[in-house]
Design a protein around this motif. Structure first.
Motif, PDB file in Angstrom:
ATOM      1  N   LEU A  91       0.823  -1.211   0.000  1.00 30.02           N
ATOM      2  CA  LEU A  91       0.000   0.000   0.000  1.00 30.02           C
ATOM      3  C   LEU A  91       0.855   1.258   0.000  1.00 30.02           C
ATOM      4  O   LEU A  91       0.579   2.210  -0.727  1.00 30.02           O
ATOM      5  N   LEU A  92       1.924   1.240   0.793  1.00 28.57           N
ATOM      6  CA  LEU A  92       2.811   2.407   0.840  1.00 28.57           C
ATOM      7  C   LEU A  92       3.371   2.703  -0.548  1.00 28.57           C
ATOM      8  O   LEU A  92       3.443   3.842  -0.973  1.00 28.57           O
ATOM      9  N   GLU A  93       3.748   1.640  -1.239  1.00 32.42           N
ATOM     10  CA  GLU A  93       4.305   1.828  -2.565  1.00 32.42           C
ATOM     11  C   GLU A  93       3.247   2.398  -3.521  1.00 32.42           C
ATOM     12  O   GLU A  93       3.532   3.276  -4.324  1.00 32.42           O
ATOM     13  N   GLN A  94       2.010   1.887  -3.386  1.00 29.39           N
ATOM     14  CA  GLN A  94       0.954   2.364  -4.281  1.00 29.39           C
ATOM     15  C   GLN A  94       0.674   3.849  -4.128  1.00 29.39           C
ATOM     16  O   GLN A  94       0.280   4.523  -5.076  1.00 29.39           O
ATOM     17  N   ARG A 131      -1.354  11.050   1.824  1.00 34.27           N
ATOM     18  CA  ARG A 131      -1.059   9.773   1.141  1.00 34.27           C
ATOM     19  C   ARG A 131      -1.263   8.594   2.097  1.00 34.27           C
ATOM     20  O   ARG A 131      -1.767   7.547   1.706  1.00 34.27           O
ATOM     21  N   ILE A 132      -0.850   8.774   3.357  1.00 35.10           N
ATOM     22  CA  ILE A 132      -1.039   7.702   4.342  1.00 35.10           C
ATOM     23  C   ILE A 132      -2.533   7.454   4.541  1.00 35.10           C
ATOM     24  O   ILE A 132      -2.994   6.311   4.591  1.00 35.10           O
ATOM     25  N   ALA A 133      -3.314   8.540   4.619  1.00 32.10           N
ATOM     26  CA  ALA A 133      -4.758   8.398   4.793  1.00 32.10           C
ATOM     27  C   ALA A 133      -5.368   7.639   3.618  1.00 32.10           C
ATOM     28  O   ALA A 133      -6.270   6.818   3.793  1.00 32.10           O
ATOM     29  N   VAL A 134      -4.864   7.906   2.420  1.00 35.07           N
ATOM     30  CA  VAL A 134      -5.364   7.196   1.236  1.00 35.07           C
ATOM     31  C   VAL A 134      -4.988   5.708   1.330  1.00 35.07           C
ATOM     32  O   VAL A 134      -5.813   4.828   1.063  1.00 35.07           O
ATOM     33  N   ALA A 135      -3.756   5.428   1.751  1.00 36.39           N
ATOM     34  CA  ALA A 135      -3.323   4.036   1.880  1.00 36.39           C
ATOM     35  C   ALA A 135      -4.217   3.287   2.867  1.00 36.39           C
ATOM     36  O   ALA A 135      -4.628   2.157   2.622  1.00 36.39           O
ATOM     37  N   ARG A 136      -4.542   3.955   3.986  1.00 36.53           N
ATOM     38  CA  ARG A 136      -5.405   3.322   4.984  1.00 36.53           C
ATOM     39  C   ARG A 136      -6.788   3.034   4.398  1.00 36.53           C
ATOM     40  O   ARG A 136      -7.376   1.976   4.634  1.00 36.53           O
TER      41      ARG A 136
END
Lengths: 323, 327
Positions: free
Chosen positions: B139-142, B164-169
């Motif tokens: 997810l981090l990579e995406q 970006r972290i919120a999007v990954a979550r």
């Protein structure tokens, strides 16, 4: 051309903290004329608000200090004024509008009371009726409906747009020469924002006040400002007339900023984006500050700071590519 | 036939206004008052309006954070209010995720990024630690972050990186629909473009549907396939995004577009005038009779203050106005 009201020359303002010197404003020069609006545009932490606070000499002390430079208002270098003289300037000659009217107004005083304060302080009017007259005319200047009835209202009884007009009335109550507006429309809704900007254009026509308009919103800049200075990491990288900034920007940062904002009048499939983030003010690159993010970077950009070059009348750029 | 993922039918949410010791109800705030919309699979619907228009209430209803007063929400043609608790947990909540406006308050400052992104997986799935660890890195990579950043805390990131972290979550559980509540308005201009491009790329990559809440029209035009313009709890214009921006039919839409348009000084000299609305949005506690917009409308007629306009269809658009001029 009209008279120059404010001239800022090579202003350096720093914050001295335990972790070192933050050069928030690092060599900023510009001027504003009578009845002119000069926009200071940039992203967070580029130094635009600190520039405004330096002009008012309201930097948070003891950390914040004007290290060097000259700020001239109507021929007087205000950096040489005593504290007492400066106090007489603030509110009377220079005033400021802040972003959020809910925090800049005092919730426990009526708006009439709050507008009366600068009138009593600066115009030395003690007569109650005369003060009230001045307050009502200030409210009327900002087109607040039924000002006589609004005097007794408290800020919480008003909408966001009305409150920001009250803040405007306080700022304009002594008919200052210079108004510094720091993101005055950011907290407002789109249609109310358009009202407020139209209103301020009228107020400027009536009073000839010079305005420094601090914002990050290019839409507001286009509607409100005559000339614009684009700031990046404590420096103005480009100064030009508003339409030049939009149509023929020469600094890569200005260009990137304008193209990274989505357009309302066309459909974009992809936005131009600037990679990376602005540098830390504690640890600035030795050359051009934008060099680490710049798409057109050259060797010299990383080594030496570019000087400001005037490429045509009123259009100056600090970039090694521009000659 | 297009593939509809979520449909809202005549949604209403009234909040009681109470008074006195006995908390008698003396009125209702009609936060949303009969709105209907559909979100197609892989597409974006934006709800646009000024504060108090009801757009966030609508988003909360979709996320089941507010119980509606009346109305139906159909998710893949099934009424979600008829779901049992376990169905809700297995079939709805994991598939509808959200990204909030402010990346400074939407994350626990005492959790590492690794744990923030893993939390939905720990709560909703029975994956092993190793599976979860792999998924977090993926997810981090995406979202364009480096794997070694997994052990950092939120305060070590800038606003754009946090978003970006919120999007990954939000993507952790492979949702079908993501509610984006003002996803870029807290960010700086140059960072906004990065996040908007990322959201578009992810949409194409995973065929995501988005419900975007926004007030910035330019952002909306860039992101959306269809748009609903809200005013005082109602949708006043709804339809295909490009149609709506090129040929706005409701006077409020026109005013909103005009207010957000770039008008350079020389445009103004050439007579390009901005529409400046008079007054402010009335209180939703006591909305005006007839058309809710008539108190500020520049084209108001007698009928506007008497009769409530119905939603009518004009080509690809739906408009709630008495005097639409359609080509």
């Amino acid at each position: 051309m009209s008279e120059i009201v404010l001239k800022v020359e090579d202003l350096h303002t720093s914050f001295f903290t335990r972790s070192g010197e933050f050069r928030a404003v690092d060599g900023v020069s510009f001027h504003v004329r009578e009845a002119e609006t000069f926009g200071l545009v940039g992203e967070s932490a580029c130094g635009k608000t600190v520039t405004g606070l330096s002009i008012l000499r309201l930097l948070p002390e003891p950390a914040g200090k004007i290290v060097s430079g000259k700020i001239t208002l109507d021929g007087t270098n205000i950096l040489e004024l005593s504290k007492k003289e400066m106090r007489a300037y603030r509110g009377a000659m220079i005033s400021m509008i802040l972003q959020d009217p809910m925090t800049s107004l005092n919730p426990v005083y009526t708006v009439g009371n709050q507008i009366a304060e600068p009138v009593r302080q600066h115009q030395r009017i003690q007569d109650k009726n005369m003060v009230e007259e001045k307050v009502i005319s200030a409210l009327r200047l900002l087109r607040i409906p039924a000002p006589e009835r609004r005097l007794q209202d408290y800020p919480f009884q008003m909408s966001g747009g009305m409150r920001q007009r009250v803040v405007g009335s306080i700022a304009m109550s002594c008919y200052p020469r210079l108004l510094i507006a720091d993101e005055p429309t950011t907290a407002l809704d789109a249609t109310i924002q358009a009202q407020y900007i139209a209103l301020f254009k009228d107020v400027q026509k009536e009073t000839d006040v010079a305005i420094i308009f601090i914002t990050h919103d290019f839409g507001v800049v286009a509607n409100m400002c005559h000339r614009v200075g684009v700031m990046y990491a404590g420096k103005i990288v480009e100064t030009a007339a508003t339409s030049t900034i939009f149509k023929a920007p020469r600094h890569p940062y200005t260009n990137a900023l304008i193209h990274s904002v989505p357009r309302l009048d066309r459909k974009d499939d992809r936005l131009y984006s600037i990679e990376g983030q602005p540098p830390s003010l504690l640890n600035l690159p030795p050359g051009c500050r934008f060099a680490p993010r710049c798409p057109d970077v050259m060797d010299i950009c990383n080594e030496q700071q570019p000087q400001e070059v005037e490429i045509s009348e009123g259009h100056s750029v600090s970039c090694w590519k521009v000659k | 036939m297009s593939d509809v993922i979520l449909e809202g039918r005549d949604l209403k949410k009234y909040y009681p206004v109470t008074k006195g010791l006995l908390q008698r109800t003396i009125g209702w705030v009609r936060a949303i008052d009969g709105i209907s919309f559909t979100i197609e699979r892989g597409k974006t619907l934006s709800l646009v309006g000024e504060s108090g228009a009801g757009k966030t209430t609508a988003a909360k209803a979709v996320l089941l954070l507010e119980r509606l007063t009346s109305g139906e929400i159909l998710f893949e043609d099934r009424d979600i209010y008829k779901f049992s608790k376990s169905q809700m947990k297995a079939e709805y909540r994991p598939r509808v995720q959200s990204v909030q406006q402010n990346p400074w308050s939407s994350m626990n400052p005492r959790m590492r990024v690794r744990d923030i992104i893993a939390e939905p997986l720990v709560v909703n799935t029975k994956q092993t630690k190793e599976q979860i660890r792999k998924r977090v890195l993926e997810l981090l990579e995406q979202v364009g972050l480096a794997p070694n950043q997994a052990d950092y805390y939120p305060h070590e990131f800038s606003g754009g990186q946090r978003q970006r972290i919120a999007v990954a979550r939000a993507l952790a559980l492979n949702p079908s629909l993501v509610v984006l509540d003002e996803p870029v308005s807290a960010l700086d201009v140059s960072i906004r473009a990065q996040i908007m491009n990322l959201l578009k790329d992810l949409q194409n990559q995973f065929n995501l549907s988005y419900l975007v809440i926004a007030h910035n029209l330019a952002t909306v035009r860039f992101m959306s396939h269809s748009v609903a313009i809200m005013y005082l709890g109602q949708i006043v214009e709804y339809g295909d995004a490009e149609e709506l921006f090129q040929h706005p039919l409701h006077p409020y839409t026109r005013a909103l577009i005009s207010a957000s348009m770039l008008t350079l000084p020389e445009d103004a000299e050439q007579g390009v005038e901005q529409i400046i609305l008079k007054g402010e949005m009335p209180s939703p506690l006591n909305p005006p009779p007839g058309c809710r917009f008539h108190t500020r409308c520049s084209e108001t007629q007698d009928i506007c203050s008497k009769e409530v306009p119905e939603m009518k269809e004009y080509g690809k658009q739906h408009v709630r106005c008495h005097h639409v001029v359609y080509r």
